[in-house]
Every structure is written in C-alpha cells, then in structure tokens.
Motif scaffolding. Sequence first.
Motif, PDB file in Angstrom:
ATOM      1  N   TYR A   1      34.199  12.364  22.566  1.00 29.14           N
ATOM      2  CA  TYR A   1      34.885  11.087  22.741  1.00 29.14           C
ATOM      3  C   TYR A   1      33.862   9.978  22.641  1.00 29.14           C
ATOM      4  O   TYR A   1      32.638  10.202  22.738  1.00 29.14           O
ATOM      5  CB  TYR A   1      35.604  11.012  24.104  1.00 29.14           C
ATOM      6  N   GLY A   2      34.336   8.763  22.429  1.00 29.53           N
ATOM      7  CA  GLY A   2      33.452   7.608  22.377  1.00 29.53           C
ATOM      8  C   GLY A   2      34.115   6.382  22.951  1.00 29.53           C
ATOM      9  O   GLY A   2      35.330   6.339  23.144  1.00 29.53           O
ATOM     10  N   ARG A   3      33.305   5.375  23.246  1.00 29.06           N
ATOM     11  CA  ARG A   3      33.869   4.059  23.590  1.00 29.06           C
ATOM     12  C   ARG A   3      34.542   3.495  22.334  1.00 29.06           C
ATOM     13  O   ARG A   3      35.532   2.785  22.431  1.00 29.06           O
ATOM     14  CB  ARG A   3      32.773   3.107  24.074  1.00 29.06           C
ATOM     15  N   ASN A   4      33.963   3.807  21.197  1.00 28.53           N
ATOM     16  CA  ASN A   4      34.614   3.653  19.901  1.00 28.53           C
ATOM     17  C   ASN A   4      34.654   5.044  19.297  1.00 28.53           C
ATOM     18  O   ASN A   4      33.615   5.654  19.047  1.00 28.53           O
ATOM     19  CB  ASN A   4      33.833   2.691  19.006  1.00 28.53           C
ATOM     20  N   ASN A   5      35.845   5.576  19.065  1.00 27.45           N
ATOM     21  CA  ASN A   5      35.963   6.964  18.650  1.00 27.45           C
ATOM     22  C   ASN A   5      35.436   7.245  17.251  1.00 27.45           C
ATOM     23  O   ASN A   5      35.330   8.399  16.844  1.00 27.45           O
ATOM     24  CB  ASN A   5      37.418   7.444  18.754  1.00 27.45           C
ATOM     25  N   MET A   6      35.069   6.193  16.503  1.00 31.85           N
ATOM     26  CA  MET A   6      34.439   6.430  15.209  1.00 31.85           C
ATOM     27  C   MET A   6      33.128   7.193  15.385  1.00 31.85           C
ATOM     28  O   MET A   6      32.793   8.067  14.577  1.00 31.85           O
ATOM     29  CB  MET A   6      34.178   5.111  14.482  1.00 31.85           C
ATOM     30  N   ALA A   7      32.375   6.862  16.428  1.00 34.98           N
ATOM     31  CA  ALA A   7      31.111   7.552  16.679  1.00 34.98           C
ATOM     32  C   ALA A   7      31.353   9.022  16.987  1.00 34.98           C
ATOM     33  O   ALA A   7      30.647   9.908  16.481  1.00 34.98           O
ATOM     34  CB  ALA A   7      30.367   6.885  17.839  1.00 34.98           C
ATOM     35  N   ALA A   8      32.363   9.298  17.808  1.00 32.60           N
ATOM     36  CA  ALA A   8      32.690  10.683  18.146  1.00 32.60           C
ATOM     37  C   ALA A   8      33.166  11.446  16.924  1.00 32.60           C
ATOM     38  O   ALA A   8      32.823  12.622  16.725  1.00 32.60           O
ATOM     39  CB  ALA A   8      33.764  10.704  19.233  1.00 32.60           C
ATOM     40  N   ALA A   9      33.950  10.785  16.072  1.00 32.85           N
ATOM     41  CA  ALA A   9      34.439  11.447  14.861  1.00 32.85           C
ATOM     42  C   ALA A   9      33.299  11.724  13.892  1.00 32.85           C
ATOM     43  O   ALA A   9      33.312  12.735  13.177  1.00 32.85           O
ATOM     44  CB  ALA A   9      35.508  10.588  14.199  1.00 32.85           C
ATOM     45  N   ARG A  10      32.316  10.826  13.835  1.00 34.69           N
ATOM     46  CA  ARG A  10      31.140  11.070  12.998  1.00 34.69           C
ATOM     47  C   ARG A  10      30.442  12.346  13.447  1.00 34.69           C
ATOM     48  O   ARG A  10      30.066  13.196  12.625  1.00 34.69           O
ATOM     49  CB  ARG A  10      30.194   9.877  13.086  1.00 34.69           C
ATOM     50  N   ALA A  11      30.272  12.507  14.753  1.00 37.73           N
ATOM     51  CA  ALA A  11      29.676  13.732  15.286  1.00 37.73           C
ATOM     52  C   ALA A  11      30.555  14.938  14.996  1.00 37.73           C
ATOM     53  O   ALA A  11      30.065  16.025  14.675  1.00 37.73           O
ATOM     54  CB  ALA A  11      29.435  13.586  16.787  1.00 37.73           C
ATOM     55  N   ALA A  12      31.881  14.745  15.077  1.00 32.05           N
ATOM     56  CA  ALA A  12      32.806  15.857  14.826  1.00 32.05           C
ATOM     57  C   ALA A  12      32.659  16.379  13.406  1.00 32.05           C
ATOM     58  O   ALA A  12      32.583  17.597  13.176  1.00 32.05           O
ATOM     59  CB  ALA A  12      34.244  15.405  15.076  1.00 32.05           C
ATOM     60  N   SER A  13      32.625  15.479  12.426  1.00 32.98           N
ATOM     61  CA  SER A  13      32.524  15.920  11.032  1.00 32.98           C
ATOM     62  C   SER A  13      31.215  16.652  10.783  1.00 32.98           C
ATOM     63  O   SER A  13      31.178  17.656  10.058  1.00 32.98           O
ATOM     64  CB  SER A  13      32.664  14.719  10.085  1.00 32.98           C
ATOM     65  N   ILE A  14      30.134  16.181  11.394  1.00 37.51           N
ATOM     66  CA  ILE A  14      28.831  16.820  11.205  1.00 37.51           C
ATOM     67  C   ILE A  14      28.783  18.180  11.900  1.00 37.51           C
ATOM     68  O   ILE A  14      28.217  19.146  11.363  1.00 37.51           O
ATOM     69  CB  ILE A  14      27.698  15.880  11.689  1.00 37.51           C
ATOM     70  N   MET A  15      29.376  18.287  13.076  1.00 35.68           N
ATOM     71  CA  MET A  15      29.404  19.587  13.761  1.00 35.68           C
ATOM     72  C   MET A  15      30.282  20.591  13.019  1.00 35.68           C
ATOM     73  O   MET A  15      29.969  21.785  12.961  1.00 35.68           O
ATOM     74  CB  MET A  15      29.879  19.402  15.205  1.00 35.68           C
ATOM     75  N   MET A  16      31.378  20.126  12.455  1.00 30.61           N
ATOM     76  CA  MET A  16      32.222  21.016  11.654  1.00 30.61           C
ATOM     77  C   MET A  16      31.479  21.471  10.406  1.00 30.61           C
ATOM     78  O   MET A  16      31.562  22.633  10.008  1.00 30.61           O
ATOM     79  CB  MET A  16      33.524  20.293  11.284  1.00 30.61           C
TER      80      MET A  16
END
Length: 427
Positions: free
Chosen positions: A225-240
């Motif tokens: 999760y993020g204060r701005n979820n774009m940051a969390a999604a960036r991590a999600a794509s890289i972890m996937m």
Amino acid sequence: MNTMRKALLSVIVFSSFGLQAMTFDQLSKTLDEAKQVIDCRSSNFYNGWPEAGSKLGGHYPNAVNFDAQWLDRIDASALNQLLVEKQLNADKPTYLYCDQAASQKMVTALADQGFTSVSVIEEPLSNYSGSLTALPKFQQLVGPEWLKQVIDGQQPLYAPKTDYKLVEVAWGPPTKYLVSHIPTALYLNTNNIETKPLWNRVSNDKLTALLQDLGIRYDTTVILYGRNNMAAARAASIMMYAGVEDVRLLNGGWTAWVGAGLTSEPMLQTAEKVADFGRDIPANPELIIDMAEAKAILDDSPKTNSLVSIRTWDEYLGKISGYNYIKPKGRIPGAKWGHGGSDANSLEDFRNPDETMKSADEIEHFWHQWEIDRNQKVSFYCGTGWRASETFFYAYVMGWKDISVYDGGWYEWSGIKTNPTLVGPMS
C-alpha cells in the motif's frame, strides 16, 4: 427542504420501502435498456469480496459501482460530474441496493440531482438466483477489513497460504511512515527498486538482495500500500516480474485504512532476512519490457497490439512534458491514449472518490474508444513507470492476460534523438 422536494422524496422512499418492493429476480425480468442499477455498497464487495455471511461476492450484472459513502467526500458539482462519468441518467428508472442507511443517503442525493424514479431493493443480493459479476482476480485487490483480520492472525477468505509481508511503499526516507503506519508494515523506498538516470528497475542482483532483506521469497504473500498507491503498484509490478506469486494491493491504499477508522502505529519495523528468494529473477520477464519490445509492439498491427500511454491528455498532445526533469514533449507515434489524471502524480481517471479502483466497466469503456482490448498484447507506459504500473495492476485483476509495463516510458524514448515523436492533435 422545499415542499416539492419533500413530496418527491416521500414518493421515492415509499416506493422503495413499501410492501411491493422489487426483488433481484423480478428486476432481471425487466428490459435492460429501460433501467439502471446502482450498487451502493463498498467497491470491494462490488469487485467480488463476499459480505459477511455470504459465500459469494460480486455485483448484479451491469450494476454501476457508486458507494454511498463517497457522498461524504464530494460536493453537488462533483456528484453531478460523477453521475455523468458513470452514465447514470436522471430520466431512467433507477434501482439501488445497499444497507438501509446508505440507500436512504443515496436516494436523497439522487433526488437532489433530479432523479424522479428511484427504488431500493431491500432483499440481500445473495437471494439473486442468477450469476453475479466479479473481477477475475479480485482477491489480489484487498480491503482494509480483510487486511485487519490478517494482521490479527485470523484466517479470512483468501488468506495468505503461508507467510506474508505487509509493506508501505513511497519515494524517499520514511518520514510519514515513522509517524504513523499500518501495524506490522515494513517500509520500502522506491529508490531501492528504481535507479538513475531513467528510474528504470534495478538490476536483477539488486532486486534479489532487496527482496531477501525484506524477508520475501517467491511464495511469500506480499501486501502493498502507499500514501499514493502508484508507488505501491510500481513495487507490485516489479515483484511480479521478479517472481513473487501472490502480490496483493490494498484498494485505496493508506486512504482506505484511515477511512475505515483502523488504528496505526509509529516507528520502524524490520524484517528477518531470508537466505534465498527461491527461484531465479526474473521469473516473469514478460511483465516488464524494454524499448526493443515496445518497438516490436508498435511494428505489429494496432488491432492485435497496443502500446498505451497512461498520461494526461496535455502530455499526450505534447503541450507539457509532465515532469520538471523531462524536457521533451509529445508522444510515441502509434501509442494509444489510455487516460490518466490531472497531472503526473494523479490518476483520477482510474480512481473513485475514495481512491479505490474504478469499475472494470468504466475502464474498459474508455479503453475501447481507443481500440485497446483485453485480447491484444498490451503494454502500458507513462513518464517513468508509476502510473503505468497502477494501470497494469488494474488490468491484471480485471483478468487481462498479455499485459506488461514498458519500463523506460516517455523518459527513455524521448531521450534518444533518433526515436520519432509526435506533438499536437490526432490527424
């Protein structure tokens, strides 16, 4: 409240809660073009998460997602705009379903917007004999109540199968995180998954070391999760891309957690390092592509492939670059506009008023206008990957198969003088 509005509301409320209330099965027998249905529950229930006491989640087919709680976040002008975006017509018979307090709030708001025929379906959605509609991978987009149960050691539906790690993601030092974060959450600085000069993903070796330091193996459930979820999604794509098999995103991020009235804690959490990620990185290299692969998408038919710009309309037209460190303006020739937000740090076209994901129907509606289709090979890009990653994750939970993030995006493409670019309106 004036007399006319009082009379109007009394008719609406009486027809909604009277003895002749309509059931879902009766509703299904009416003509589709003559009605519109609003699901005024949480978007998490709409997406597919079961409500308490139910085994199945999702929404009535073709229902529009409009959580009644959003009314507390928007004014009358924003409500009017939202109704337009969701293609809700004040002249059509309207049926809605959610709990009684929420439905009364929605009835009042719709009456103020000129809706004259509004009925509430009181029976539980579980009574509907037909099939509900849900996101194919709704389990990967989680709500705050589900996350709270996991943190408390409970076993909710679709709980992590083994170990899990909760991670807050943001750019820079953990300033806000140290003051207050979701209990047990670790912290990830995006500087550790992206590298200068283009802010592309770090090397596979660095990514391996980072995941091990966070205590993450390929079979660890990772909730971001993020204060701005774009940051969390960036991590999600890289972890996937790396090969983590079960990556979840908190729908609405930090805003959702706070909005649910849940507690937080201060200070830094640390993880126990794992000795081995468990597989070679990247296990899924097709999820993040580079320039050569982006060019290959453009060289193929636009009917079968789409390179999709997730940027503001002004960025797409070349009126602005969107970033103070990116000087060139314009777009990649052949790229389709996939929508974005008001600036490079926003993504309103994909988010509800509470920062949760807009419905798949809404997203696919504006993608279809640009001939972006789930049966194509689709790669999303933006300036440096954040907006594209959040959109990629939404396409993923929507069940889109052949999708990726073009890592370099406009920053990389525009930095090479031999690459063609376009400025101005579509020809």
